[in-house]
Design an enzyme around this catalytic site. Structure first.
Site, PDB file in Angstrom:
ATOM      1  N   GLY A   4      32.221   3.205 -10.414  1.00  0.00           N
ATOM      2  CA  GLY A   4      30.993   2.884 -10.784  1.00  0.00           C
ATOM      3  C   GLY A   4      30.243   3.574 -11.761  1.00  0.00           C
ATOM      4  CB  CYS A   5      26.682   3.434 -12.931  1.00  0.00           C
ATOM      5  SG  CYS A   5      26.350   1.466 -12.901  1.00  0.00           S
ATOM      6  CG  PHE A   6      29.470   8.487 -10.648  1.00  0.00           C
ATOM      7  CD1 PHE A   6      30.861   9.116 -10.926  1.00  0.00           C
ATOM      8  CD2 PHE A   6      29.569   7.683  -9.587  1.00  0.00           C
ATOM      9  CE1 PHE A   6      31.731   8.895 -10.091  1.00  0.00           C
ATOM     10  CE2 PHE A   6      30.392   7.528  -8.664  1.00  0.00           C
ATOM     11  CZ  PHE A   6      31.582   8.315  -9.030  1.00  0.00           C
TER      12      PHE A   6
END
EC number: 2.3.1.74
Length: 389
Positions: A163-165
């Protein structure tokens, strides 16, 4: 007789991990945010849902995004009508697309980074590949190795569905590899094709609408290594310190689940609040050892999950509006490209700093921070040191 400690010392690099080159790539299909609601509701045969369309239009208007680049074209969507339906089984169709497109787009970014680096690709010792979609075996790391013509014994690391991290995660891993393997040159590739999150609009799945309003496709590649070769390799940023943490009381804040209908996301409304509530603690841990407590004195690279997150972080820390300039510029021009976003912002910042005649790659400042936010809620922190231009 050589001791183990002597062997270990000989294996370690002397200096910190350094970004030596950056390359980015996007699909050719550019989508204007102002007209996207009309296209989206037409292609999904949902024009009769007028109230929902108005709600989606407001989401797009508030997104602070001007345009995005998307692999999905009108032609592709018409050829695969199941992907336009609401929660219809479409995973097979998505997989067939993304297992090809993720490595292809990643190669485009990697070729640019390798060209800027200026060294033979045979000197790449490690490959880190990150993507949220297209789980396959062998994976995108294998496909990229073949597409780029890397040595068959390059050491590969494949990260799926973080995901986005994960833009922060790849830097943390690259730093450890570069600093603990003398002479290592790590090719990092984040390639994000968010097609697998596409589906028709529904009153009962408003979380999905948020993704339809924000997500864009893009790939970014970096060369990372310690002890740059003088006159040959040009450092851009040094990576000084990294951390990862799960924000307390944040379970369920951001979830993603792979289903027959593709990748579904679930977001709590208070995600911006959770991030802003935990950001100060992360900054204190990172910068107190450096004697820095004024966070307007550092440069900022933050994952632009959406304007609300950036707004609340700015408010919480009393940041000057210009601190998030590079971050907001990438959000405006590309949308949320998941893990690739922060690497795009690194590229934007070093280029703009040079164009503006500033003294360092970090907007003329010495120290900076890179934040990744994503499922968990997970926060990645990277302390960066800029390089004189």
């Amino acid at each position: 007789m050589v001791s183990v400690s002597e062997i270990r010392n000989a294996q370690r690099a002397e200096g910190p991990a350094t970004t030596l080159a950056i390359g980015t790539a996007n699909p050719t299909n550019c989508v204007e945010q102002s007209t996207y609601p009309d296209f989206y509701f037409k292609i999904t045969n949902s024009e009769h849902k007028t109230e929902l369309k108005e709600k989606f239009q407001r989401m797009c208007d508030k997104s602070m995004i001007k345009r995005r680049y998307m692999y999905l074209t009108e032609e592709i969507l018409k050829e695969n009508p199941s992907v336009c339906e609401i929660m219809a089984p479409s995973l097979d169709a998505w997989q067939d697309m993304v297992v090809v497109e993720v490595p292809r787009l990643g190669k485009e970014a990697a070729v640019k980074a390798i060209k800027e680096w200026g060294q033979p690709k045979s000197k790449i010792t490690h490959l880190i590949v990150c993507t949220t979609s297209g789980v396959d075996m062998p994976g995108a790391d294998y496909q990229l190795t073949k597409l780029l013509g890397l040595r068959p014994y390059v050491k590969r690391y494949m990260m799926y569905q973080q995901g986005c991290f994960a833009g922060g995660t790849v830097l943390r891993l690259a730093k450890d590899l570069a600093e603990n393997n003398k002479g290592a040159r790590v090719l990092v590739v984040c390639s994000e094709v968010t097609a697998v999150t596409f589906r028709g609009p529904s009153d009962t799945h408003l979380d999905s609408l948020v993704g339809q309003a924000l997500f864009g496709d893009g790939a970014a590649a970096l060369i990372v290594g310690s002890d740059p070769v003088p006159e040959i390799e040009k450092p851009i940023f040094e990576m000084v310190w990294t951390a990862q943490t799960i924000a307390p009381d944040s379970e369920g804040a951001i979830d993603g689940h792979l289903r027959e209908a593709g990748l579904t996301f679930h977001l709590l409304k208070d995600v911006p609040g959770i991030v802003s509530k935990n950001i100060n603690k992360a900054l204190v841990e990172a910068f107190e050892p450096l004697g820095i407590s004024d966070y307007n004195s550092i440069f900022w690279i933050a994952h632009p999950g959406g304007p609300a997150i950036l707004d609340q972080v700015e408010q919480k820390l009393a940041l000057k509006p210009e601190k998030m300039k590079a971050t907001r510029e990438v959000l405006s021009e590309y949308g949320n490209m998941s893990s690739a976003c922060v690497l795009f912002i690194l590229d934007e910042m070093r280029k703009k700093s040079a164009q503006d005649g500033l003294k360092t790659t970090g907007e003329g400042l010495e120290w900076g921070v890179l934040f990744g936010f994503g499922p968990g809620l997970t926060i990645e922190t990277v302390v960066l040191r800029s390089v004189a231009i």
